[in-house]
Design a protein around this motif. Structure first.
Motif, PDB file in Angstrom:
ATOM      1  N   LYS A 275       0.797  -1.223   0.000  1.00  0.00           N
ATOM      2  CA  LYS A 275       0.000   0.000   0.000  1.00  0.00           C
ATOM      3  C   LYS A 275       0.830   1.274   0.000  1.00  0.00           C
ATOM      4  O   LYS A 275       0.256   2.373   0.010  1.00  0.00           O
ATOM      5  N   GLY A 276       2.154   1.166   0.006  1.00  0.00           N
ATOM      6  CA  GLY A 276       2.976   2.371   0.040  1.00  0.00           C
ATOM      7  C   GLY A 276       4.325   2.166  -0.607  1.00  0.00           C
ATOM      8  O   GLY A 276       4.761   1.037  -0.861  1.00  0.00           O
ATOM      9  N   ALA A 277       5.002   3.278  -0.901  1.00  0.00           N
ATOM     10  CA  ALA A 277       6.325   3.243  -1.540  1.00  0.00           C
ATOM     11  C   ALA A 277       7.407   3.104  -0.475  1.00  0.00           C
ATOM     12  O   ALA A 277       7.485   3.915   0.455  1.00  0.00           O
ATOM     13  N   ASN A 278       8.247   2.075  -0.598  1.00  0.00           N
ATOM     14  CA  ASN A 278       9.332   1.818   0.342  1.00  0.00           C
ATOM     15  C   ASN A 278      10.589   2.566  -0.127  1.00  0.00           C
ATOM     16  O   ASN A 278      11.020   2.418  -1.270  1.00  0.00           O
ATOM     17  N   ALA A 279      11.161   3.380   0.762  1.00  0.00           N
ATOM     18  CA  ALA A 279      12.365   4.147   0.409  1.00  0.00           C
ATOM     19  C   ALA A 279      13.517   3.234   0.011  1.00  0.00           C
ATOM     20  O   ALA A 279      14.359   3.602  -0.824  1.00  0.00           O
ATOM     21  N   ILE A 280      13.568   2.039   0.575  1.00  0.00           N
ATOM     22  CA  ILE A 280      14.653   1.104   0.234  1.00  0.00           C
ATOM     23  C   ILE A 280      14.530   0.648  -1.213  1.00  0.00           C
ATOM     24  O   ILE A 280      15.537   0.477  -1.910  1.00  0.00           O
ATOM     25  N   PHE A 281      13.322   0.468  -1.699  1.00  0.00           N
ATOM     26  CA  PHE A 281      13.147   0.071  -3.098  1.00  0.00           C
ATOM     27  C   PHE A 281      13.565   1.198  -4.038  1.00  0.00           C
ATOM     28  O   PHE A 281      14.123   0.943  -5.110  1.00  0.00           O
ATOM     29  N   LYS A 282      13.292   2.445  -3.667  1.00  0.00           N
ATOM     30  CA  LYS A 282      13.734   3.572  -4.491  1.00  0.00           C
ATOM     31  C   LYS A 282      15.263   3.590  -4.580  1.00  0.00           C
ATOM     32  O   LYS A 282      15.835   3.724  -5.672  1.00  0.00           O
ATOM     33  N   PHE A 283      15.905   3.439  -3.435  1.00  0.00           N
ATOM     34  CA  PHE A 283      17.365   3.378  -3.425  1.00  0.00           C
ATOM     35  C   PHE A 283      17.865   2.177  -4.212  1.00  0.00           C
ATOM     36  O   PHE A 283      18.819   2.265  -4.994  1.00  0.00           O
ATOM     37  N   GLY A 284      17.233   1.036  -4.034  1.00  0.00           N
ATOM     38  CA  GLY A 284      17.661  -0.177  -4.726  1.00  0.00           C
ATOM     39  C   GLY A 284      17.605  -0.041  -6.234  1.00  0.00           C
ATOM     40  O   GLY A 284      18.513  -0.512  -6.947  1.00  0.00           O
ATOM     41  N   ARG A 285      16.561   0.599  -6.751  1.00  0.00           N
ATOM     42  CA  ARG A 285      16.475   0.774  -8.203  1.00  0.00           C
ATOM     43  C   ARG A 285      17.600   1.658  -8.722  1.00  0.00           C
ATOM     44  O   ARG A 285      18.150   1.423  -9.807  1.00  0.00           O
ATOM     45  N   ASP A 286      17.969   2.685  -7.947  1.00  0.00           N
ATOM     46  CA  ASP A 286      19.121   3.509  -8.336  1.00  0.00           C
ATOM     47  C   ASP A 286      20.418   2.706  -8.262  1.00  0.00           C
ATOM     48  O   ASP A 286      21.281   2.797  -9.146  1.00  0.00           O
ATOM     49  N   LEU A 287      20.534   1.908  -7.193  1.00  0.00           N
ATOM     50  CA  LEU A 287      21.750   1.115  -7.010  1.00  0.00           C
ATOM     51  C   LEU A 287      21.951   0.150  -8.170  1.00  0.00           C
ATOM     52  O   LEU A 287      23.078  -0.079  -8.619  1.00  0.00           O
ATOM     53  N   MET A 288      20.882  -0.397  -8.712  1.00  0.00           N
ATOM     54  CA  MET A 288      20.989  -1.333  -9.830  1.00  0.00           C
ATOM     55  C   MET A 288      21.518  -0.648 -11.101  1.00  0.00           C
ATOM     56  O   MET A 288      22.048  -1.301 -11.987  1.00  0.00           O
ATOM     57  N   CYS A 289      21.365   0.670 -11.163  1.00  0.00           N
ATOM     58  CA  CYS A 289      21.803   1.413 -12.353  1.00  0.00           C
ATOM     59  C   CYS A 289      23.296   1.741 -12.327  1.00  0.00           C
ATOM     60  O   CYS A 289      23.834   2.278 -13.308  1.00  0.00           O
ATOM     61  N   ILE A 290      23.956   1.440 -11.209  1.00  0.00           N
ATOM     62  CA  ILE A 290      25.406   1.643 -11.139  1.00  0.00           C
ATOM     63  C   ILE A 290      26.055   0.401 -11.725  1.00  0.00           C
ATOM     64  O   ILE A 290      26.202  -0.624 -11.061  1.00  0.00           O
ATOM     65  N   GLU A 291      26.416   0.459 -12.979  1.00  0.00           N
ATOM     66  CA  GLU A 291      26.919  -0.710 -13.692  1.00  0.00           C
ATOM     67  C   GLU A 291      28.413  -0.875 -13.440  1.00  0.00           C
ATOM     68  O   GLU A 291      29.215  -0.002 -13.777  1.00  0.00           O
ATOM     69  N   GLY A 292      28.767  -2.021 -12.865  1.00  0.00           N
ATOM     70  CA  GLY A 292      30.178  -2.263 -12.566  1.00  0.00           C
ATOM     71  C   GLY A 292      30.702  -1.184 -11.631  1.00  0.00           C
ATOM     72  O   GLY A 292      29.986  -0.330 -11.151  1.00  0.00           O
ATOM     73  N   GLY A 293      31.934  -1.199 -11.357  1.00  0.00           N
ATOM     74  CA  GLY A 293      32.562  -0.122 -10.609  1.00  0.00           C
ATOM     75  C   GLY A 293      32.067   0.050  -9.181  1.00  0.00           C
ATOM     76  O   GLY A 293      32.465   0.993  -8.517  1.00  0.00           O
ATOM     77  N   ILE A 294      31.184  -0.830  -8.678  1.00  0.00           N
ATOM     78  CA  ILE A 294      30.737  -0.727  -7.297  1.00  0.00           C
ATOM     79  C   ILE A 294      31.641  -1.605  -6.446  1.00  0.00           C
ATOM     80  O   ILE A 294      31.820  -2.786  -6.725  1.00  0.00           O
ATOM     81  N   GLY A 295      32.251  -1.012  -5.440  1.00  0.00           N
ATOM     82  CA  GLY A 295      33.151  -1.760  -4.582  1.00  0.00           C
ATOM     83  C   GLY A 295      32.443  -2.199  -3.325  1.00  0.00           C
ATOM     84  O   GLY A 295      31.631  -3.126  -3.359  1.00  0.00           O
ATOM     85  N   LYS A 296      32.717  -1.536  -2.201  1.00  0.00           N
ATOM     86  CA  LYS A 296      32.018  -1.899  -0.969  1.00  0.00           C
ATOM     87  C   LYS A 296      30.524  -1.696  -1.167  1.00  0.00           C
ATOM     88  O   LYS A 296      30.074  -0.669  -1.640  1.00  0.00           O
TER      89      LYS A 296
END
Length: 468
Positions: A275-296
């Protein structure tokens, strides 16, 4: 039958002013668990003790038998007989949050535009008084109880439930009971609940070619709601390019190579993650767009992508199930915490009777082992289901229809009521379809019409269950 219902309403009008005064006195008490002020007869702190004492003063004013069970719970009793009909309600409340977020003082009962406002006014002080006044009205009208009616009031429903454990050490289970802490018509099913956290170790060092490394994830550590606010910090060798990727963030700030992103969701109960938008899902969708180059943070990114992102039913983890009578599973993420070495990912899973607690815990353990996670379980409740053909259900349906003229449909909820402490009990009111009581939120309220109709329904219910 119309004359009988009219007589309930007539007596309620007689008590209307006293009812409002009593409710105002209860709402004025900040009955939040406070173990720093606990004592021998106040195991949950002085606020809850004060609420108990206030309710006892009402019972003594009205000449009802009442017994206090060491400050854990109390009951108020009417009638005779070996068998007991129970009403389970609670006097503890959740904290009010920021007072500035309220339109009215949360501890002053406010009558505005047909609603009563105040912390606990819907959950569960007005419903407790609704049940109490139903007992008064029936006694005034001369009905003879051939079963005892006990209004059982607890002090730890919002926290540990020690109150009911303690109470039923000294008292028998009612033969039938209801809790005025849900919805009308009848909540005959409450999903099972398992809450806990997964812990994920991250790599000690970032990979050499990484462009961006997660440094911190902060969110409010609470389990009653999905994640509403999330703050994420990165170390980035290319902060401007990272800022362009974080498109779902409400705010992004760059300070040299430190990038801070703020995500905002919606304040939605964790039992209803759809029933609501989860802030973690918003962050997660952005995180998925960081292609390669993600370390820690890459371990977390992988776990989120494979098993959690945008899934409110537990399908990706193999936890999805559906029951024709109790509906679908739900899975929510209330918070994520990270400070550079270990992620804590909180979860709230609710399931129908087609699954068992043991089955779910085994699944969670297996999932944790396969994915190198540590698992911690913080709360467990088995599903509750009362068969539609039971005497309790058919009697409640009869009472509801006599008052409202409508059929009492059965429903399943994801919430947790005292019905789970009973051998034969359901949640029954006070809210009707279309009500928005803002339970556990700012501006908690109850429609006056809703409260009065609930009292009349409880009058007829107790008459059918407990009188000659």
């Amino acid at each position: 039958m119309g004359n009988l219902i009219d007589s309930y309403y007539e007596r309620l009008r007689y008590y209307e002013e006293q009812l409002m005064d009593d409710l105002a006195e209860l709402v004025a008490i900040r009955s939040v668990r406070d173990l720093e002020s606990k004592d021998s007869n106040s195991p949950f702190g002085m606020g809850i003790r004060d609420a108990f004492d206030k309710m006892i003063s009402f019972a003594e004013r009205d000449s009802f038998i009442n017994v206090d069970f060491d400050g854990y719970a109390l009951h108020i009793e009417s009638g005779q007989g070996e068998e007991v009909i129970g009403i389970l309600a609670h006097l503890d409340i959740v904290p009010e949050g920021e007072k500035d977020d309220w339109s009215f003082d949360p501890f002053i009962l406010t009558n505005h535009d047909g609603f009563l406002y105040g912390r606990g006014v819907n959950d569960d002080k007005a419903p407790a008084l609704a049940s109490y006044y139903a007992m008064k009205i029936l006694r005034d009208l001369g009905f003879v109880f051939n079963r005892k009616v006990r209004l059982i009031l607890g002090g730890a429903e919002e926290t540990s439930w020690e109150c009911m454990d303690h109470y039923f050490k000294y008292n028998p289970q009612p033969i039938m009971a209801f809790s005025p802490d849900g919805d009308f018509p009848i909540v005959n099913g409450e999903k099972g609940v398992i809450q806990g956290s997964f812990y994920l170790k991250d790599d000690e060092l970032p990979i050499k070619e990484s462009q961006h490394d997660l440094l911190v994830i902060e969110s409010e550590k609470q389990r009653g709601f999905i994640c509403e606010n999330l703050i994420v910090k990165f170390h980035s060798h290319n902060p401007n390019s990272l800022k362009d990727i974080l498109i779902e963030a409400a705010e992004v700030h760059c300070d040299n190579e430190i990038v801070t992103a703020i995500y905002r969701g919606e304040k939605t109960l964790s039992r209803n993650p759809h029933k609501g938008a989860n802030a973690i899902f918003k962050f997660g969708r952005d995180l998925m767009c960081i292609e390669g180059g993600i370390g820690k943070g890459r371990n977390f990114k992988g776990l989120l992508e494979r098993f959690l992102l945008d899934d409110v039913h537990g399908e990706k983890m193999g936890l999805y199930d559906e029951d024709s009578e109790m509906g679908e599973t739900t899975l929510s993420i209330p918070y994520v915490l990270y400070k550079g070495r270990e992620f804590e990912i909180a979860f709230d899973y609710r399931f129908p009777k087609s699954r068992t607690q043991e089955n779910v815990q085994n699944k969670l353990t297996e999932f944790s082992v396969i994915n190198c996670l540590s698992l911690e379980i913080s709360k467990v409740h088995q599903p509750l289901y009362v068969h539609p053909d039971s005497e309790l259900i058919t009697t409640l349906q009869q009472a509801y229809k006599r008052v409202t003229g409508e059929n009492a449909e059965l429903m399943t909820k994801g919430g947790i009521s005292y019905a789970r402490a009973l051998n034969c009990g359901v949640a029954f009111g006070p809210s009707f379809q279309g009500d928005t009581p803002n339970t556990h939120k700012q501006n908690e309220k109850i429609r006056i019409e809703t409260l009065y109709k609930a009292i009349i329904i409880y009058c007829e219910t107790l008459r059918l269950l407990a009188t000659r």
